[in-house]
Design an enzyme around this catalytic site. Structure first.
Site, PDB file in Angstrom:
ATOM      1  N   SER A 331       0.836  -1.261   0.071  1.00 11.91           N
ATOM      2  CA  SER A 331       0.032   0.295  -0.095  1.00 11.91           C
ATOM      3  C   SER A 331       0.762   1.254  -0.027  1.00 11.91           C
ATOM      4  O   SER A 331       0.553   2.324  -0.700  1.00 11.91           O
ATOM      5  CB  SER A 331      -0.854  -0.023   1.203  1.00 11.91           C
ATOM      6  OG  SER A 331      -1.806  -1.206   1.043  1.00 11.91           O
ATOM      7  N   HIS A 383       0.936   4.386   4.356  1.00 16.00           N
ATOM      8  CA  HIS A 383       0.383   5.056   3.483  1.00 16.00           C
ATOM      9  C   HIS A 383       0.664   6.595   3.378  1.00 16.00           C
ATOM     10  O   HIS A 383       0.802   6.968   2.187  1.00 16.00           O
ATOM     11  CB  HIS A 383      -1.294   4.992   3.556  1.00 16.00           C
ATOM     12  CG  HIS A 383      -1.993   3.700   3.653  1.00 16.00           C
ATOM     13  ND1 HIS A 383      -2.997   3.444   3.983  1.00 16.00           N
ATOM     14  CD2 HIS A 383      -1.214   2.521   3.225  1.00 16.00           C
ATOM     15  CE1 HIS A 383      -3.588   2.110   3.697  1.00 16.00           C
ATOM     16  NE2 HIS A 383      -2.349   1.439   3.412  1.00 16.00           N
TER      17      HIS A 383
END
Length: 471
Positions: A331, A383
Site C-alpha cells: 500500500s 500510506h
C-alpha cells in the site's frame, strides 16, 4: 475518360425541366455536369436549379462571371469543404494532365513500380529502424505539440508497464506461498484459530516469520525482548498452548545472541499481504493506476518512485506504529504512485479535463485510502509515508511539459528542493528508528494508525498480547 462541360450562355435556362434533362443526359454520356447558379447583372442571385447542399458538408460556391453579356451570367464552380475559389485548368488539347509535369528540373517516379532499396548503392540511404532503447532516449525530443496531444490522450513513454506486471506476478506467487505455509502449520490456508484473519490470510506469527515489518526483529525493543514468549505459527488454541520466543518466530536464522538487526524488513513487507482480500485490493490499484503511471514515467523512474515510497512508508511506520503489531502490504508503494497523479495534475493543470472536479475526486479518494489504513494488519503510516515520498520522487522523475520559461523554472526549483529533502527524511527517520524512542518524539502520532480500544490498551504500550508460562 469523362470530361467537364461548362454551361454555355445559349443553353436554355427558363425551361422548368431543362436542368434535370441536361443532368440525365450528361450522366448517360459520361460527362460530369456541375449545377449552375444564376446571377443578374448586379451580381444578385435570382434562381438556382440545384440544391443548396449536394452532400453532407458539401456546398455550392459561386461567383459572378466576367462575361460582358448583359442579362444572365453563369458560374458552375463546385467546391467541397474548400473555402477558397477554384480556377479552371487549361482546357486546351495540349495541356498536361498534371500541372508543371513537363517543366524542366522535375523528375517523377511511379511509386508503385519504384526500385527496391539496394544496399550496394551509395547514392541511397538505408531506412532508419531505431531500437527501443534509442526511442526511449529520444522520447523527450519529439515536438512539443505532439507531447501535449499525447498528454491529453493519456499516451506515455511506453506501451506496456513491465515493472508492474513483474511485481504483480511476484506478489501473487508470494501470497500463494503464504497460504501454503499457514496450511502446513495450522492445517488451513486461512487462519481461523485462535483468531480469524479478516483478510482471509495466514496468522500474524506466519506473517512475522515471512518478513513482515516487526520492530522487535529489527532492533532491541525493551518492552518486547528477543526472549519474550508469543504464539508459534502452529498454534490454534486459545489460550495459547504452543509458544515460541520472538527470536524463533522472527526466523531467518535468528539473532545468534546478538542484537536483532533484520533491516531487510523495511523492504520485504512490500511483497507480503495480510490475505486474499488485501492482495486483490492492492493489485486492482496497481494494475490500473500504478500501471498508467509507469507508462507515463517510464520503467526506470517508476521503479525508483515505487520502491522509495514503499520503503519510506515502512520506515515511518516503524517509527510511530505500535511495535508489537506486524505490518505488511504494498500500500505504501501504491500510495507513492497516487502521489505522482497529484504531481501530474498540478504540473499540467491547463491540459487536464475539468481539473477542479478532478482535484475534488482525488482528495476524496485519498481520504478513503487513509481510512482503510485503520484495518488490522494495515498501517496508515505506510500510506502517509508512501504518499509523501511519492510526491518528492515523483517531482524529480515525472516528465513535465513546460511551454514557458517561468513554468520550466518553477519545475526545476521544485526538483532541486525535492531531491535533498527526500534524502534528509530517509536519514533522519532511519537514525531515529535505531537510536531513540519514536514515541517520545510524537506521543500522539500513534493515533493516526490506531483506533483506541480496550483490546489495544487504547493505543498505548506495544499492542502485543504476551504469553507467560509457569515452570
Amino acid at each position: 475518360m469523362s470530361t467537364t462541360r461548362p454551361l454555355a450562355h445559349n443553353d436554355k435556362i427558363n425551361d422548368g425541366d431543362s436542368a434535370l434533362n441536361r443532368r440525365d443526359s450528361a450522366i448517360q454520356n459520361g460527362t460530369r455536369y456541375s449545377y449552375p447558379t444564376y446571377y443578374d447583372t448586379d451580381d444578385t442571385a435570382i434562381q438556382t436549379t440545384s440544391p443548396n447542399v449536394l452532400t453532407d458538408g458539401a456546398h455550392v460556391k459561386s461567383q459572378a462571371s466576367n462575361s460582358t453579356n448583359k442579362g444572365f451570367s453563369v458560374v458552375d464552380e463546385y467546391d467541397a469543404y474548400d473555402t477558397k475559389p477554384k480556377h479552371f485548368a487549361d482546357e486546351t488539347q495540349d495541356a498536361p494532365l498534371v500541372k508543371n509535369a513537363a517543366a524542366p528540373g522535375y523528375q517523377y517516379q511511379d511509386l508503385e513500380f519504384a526500385e527496391p532499396y539496394d544496399p550496394t548503392d551509395v547514392n541511397t540511404k538505408a531506412p532508419k529502424n531505431q531500437s527501443s532503447f534509442a526511442k526511449f532516449l529520444a522520447s523527450g525530443k519529439y515536438p512539443l505539440e505532439q507531447r501535449i496531444e499525447d498528454k491529453k490522450r493519456g499516451i506515455g513513454r511506453q506501451r506496456h508497464p513491465f515493472v508492474v506486471y513483474t511485481l504483480t506476478a511476484a506478489m501473487v506467487g508470494v501470497m500463494i506461498y503464504e497460504l501454503i505455509l499457514n496450511s502446513r502449520q495450522q492445517g488451513s490456508p486461512i487462519s481461523l484459530k485462535p483468531v480469524v484473519n479478516p483478510m482471509l490470510g495466514p496468522s500474524s506469527s506466519a506473517l512475522i516469520n515471512l518478513g513482515a515489518r516487526y520492530p522487535p526483529c529489527m532492533k532491541l525493543v525493551d518492552a518486547v525482548p528477543p526472549t519474550l514468549n508469543i504464539a508459534c505459527m502452529n498454534n490454534t488454541a486459545n489460550p495459547v498452548d504452543r509458544i515460541c520466543t520472538i527470536e524463533d518466530v522472527c526466523g531467518f536464522g535468528g539473532f545468534h545472541d546478538k542484537t536483532p538487526n533484520q533491516w531487510f524488513r523495511f523492504i520485504t513487507p512490500i511483497f507480503l499481504h495480510a490475505g486474499i482480500i488485501h492482495l486483490l485490493l492492492n493489485m486492482l490499484a496497481q494494475l490500473t493506476l500504478s500501471a498508467q503511471i509507469e507508462r507515463e514515467m517510464g520503467s526506470g523512474g517508476f521503479f525508483l518512485t515505487y520502491f522509495a515510497a514503499g520503503i519510506f512508508g515502512n520506515v515511518l511506520g516503524g517509527n510511530f506504529s505500535l511495535v508489537g503489531i506486524p505490518s505488511v502490504g504494498a500500500s505504501g508503494a501504491i500510495f507513492g504512485t497516487v502521489a505522482v497523479t497529484w504531481v501530474d495534475l498540478l504540473a499540467h493543470w491547463k491540459y487536464q479535463y475539468r481539473p477542479v472536479r478532478k482535484l475534488i475526486f482525488m482528495a476524496i479518494e485519498l481520504l478513503i485510502g487513509f481510512a482503510i489504513g485503520y484495518i488490522p494488519y494495515l498501517d496508515n503510516f505506510a500510506h502517509i509515508g508512501g504518499f509523501v515520498m511519492g510526491l518528492l520522487i515523483g517531482t524529480i522523475f515525472y516528465p513535465v511539459i513546460s511551454t514557458t520559461k517561468r513554468h520550466r523554472l518553477i519545475t526545476w526549483t521544485f526538483r532541486l528542493i525535492a531531491a535533498p529533502l527526500a534524502i534528509i527524511l530517509f536519514v533522519l527517520l532511519i537514525r531515529n528508528f535505531y537510536t531513540s524512542d519514536p514515541y517520545a518524539a510524537c506521543a500522539g502520532c500513534r493515533y493516526l494508525s490506531c483506533i483506541p480500544t480496550s483490546s489495544n490498551n487504547h493505543c498505548k504500550g506495544t499492542g502485543l498480547t504476551t504469553t507467560s508460562t509457569s515452570v
